[in-house]
Scaffold this motif. Structure first.
Motif: not given
Length: 337
Positions: A118-125, A133-139
């Motif tokens: 939740f709210n992970a989209a707002f994190h710096i990384a 670096k972002d949700l796409v890379e994390q997934a």
């Protein structure tokens, strides 16, 4: 709960306590105090935005596909776990499994606590060490991680999903301009699109937007103690965290010295034991705490962080008030109606 005697000379008014719906009394002085605390809060915190960054390009088809993929155990090598297994969204869960560390497809546990989505989209990384670096890379990470979902390669993931006719149609709808849309990149893009919808709003947001009744007196005192203690050195911004990296054990060493944190990513000796500062939104629901999941209760976490990071010992009343404030950061979607 704080009560007052309602003599007209004291300017006593009636209000409903936001989180209980019960009517209580408060004085004009309390209202003035709340206004002053609001100005203090605005120096360190901001409301969570209504929409996540980059969400303007997310179609309903892409979000729906991402949701289906998020819950699909077929993304693991033996069809036993999904994204939701460790970052649970059902049964009132706040995007976590409430385990110190999470078991993977073959039962082996990882070495870090699964953070809330939740709210992970707002994190710096993303990740504790910020390696994505972002949700796409994390997934993209957990699906191929041998301890987590353990798929052997991107090619095997694509082969598995292409054998499911329903997915081919849904990828085509989600990525209509692409000739061959079922790619590993698009799997991650879809999951990220869904995760960008996972935003919570709580009573602190209401308070920051001017509702002086949103927080009760104990929570307001907790907010003041939180600031006075120095917690805002790291826990600030819309998420009260998630926007910087900091050393775990800044003043006093943390006992777990095995995990070198961000150093594993950057190889910079100056970043040993550095981790992403976690968001405190919904923190009352995301125990156990810290990157290793070693602390069971919120009270223990408050005491320990004050000592490790700030070199301070809190009184029992300060602990109680700060915990009350942190509990006010629970998203409204999790509150019983």
């Amino acid at each position: 709960m704080f009560l007052c005697f309602c003599f007209s000379s004291f300017g006593c008014q009636r209000k409903k306590e936001y989180h209980t719906g019960k009517e209580v009394s408060y004085t004009s002085n309390e209202k003035e105090d709340s206004a002053k605390i609001l100005e203090l809060a605005k120096k360190y915190f901001q409301p969570i935005p209504q929409k996540a960054p980059q969400s303007e390009k997310d179609s309903k088809e892409k979000i729906a596909l991402g949701k289906e993929l998020y819950f699909d155990k077929r993304l693991s090598v033996n069809n036993t776990i999904s994204c939701n297994s460790c970052h649970q969204l059902n049964n009132g869960k706040a995007g976590v499994d409430n385990e110190p560390t999470s078991p993977g497809a073959f039962g082996k546990r990882g070495d870090r606590n699964s953070p809330t989505v939740f709210n992970a989209a707002f994190h710096i990384a993303q990740f504790w060490d910020g390696r994505a670096k972002d949700l796409v890379e994390q997934a993209k990470g957990p699906i191929l991680n041998p301890i987590e979902m353990a798929m052997p390669s991107e090619a095997e993931v694509i082969k598995k999903l292409k054998a499911i006719k329903d997915y081919q149609k849904k990828f085509q709808k989600a990525f209509p301009k692409e000739k061959d849309p079922l790619t590993y990149q698009n799997i991650a893009e879809a999951i990220a699109a869904f995760e960008r919808t996972l935003i919570t709003r709580d009573r602190l947001d209401d308070f920051l937007e001017g509702d002086l009744k949103a927080l009760n007196q104990e929570e307001l005192k907790g907010l003041q103690s939180f600031v006075k203690t120095g917690c805002t050195t790291c826990h600030s911004g819309p998420l009260l965290g998630g926007n910087m990296f900091q050393k775990m054990g800044l003043v006093h060493p943390y006992e777990n010295r095995k995990d070198l944190g961000r150093f594993k990513v950057t190889k910079n000796p100056g970043e040993k034991y550095f981790f992403k500062v976690p968001s405190l939104r919904n923190v009352a629901l995301t125990a156990p705490y810290f990157h290793d999941g070693s602390v069971k209760t919120l009270e223990q976490a408050v005491v320990k962080m004050a000592w490790l990071q700030l070199g301070k010992k809190l009184t029992s009343q300060e602990i109680k008030n700060i915990v009350a404030f942190l509990k006010a950061l629970t998203g409204k979607r999790f509150l019983k109606k």
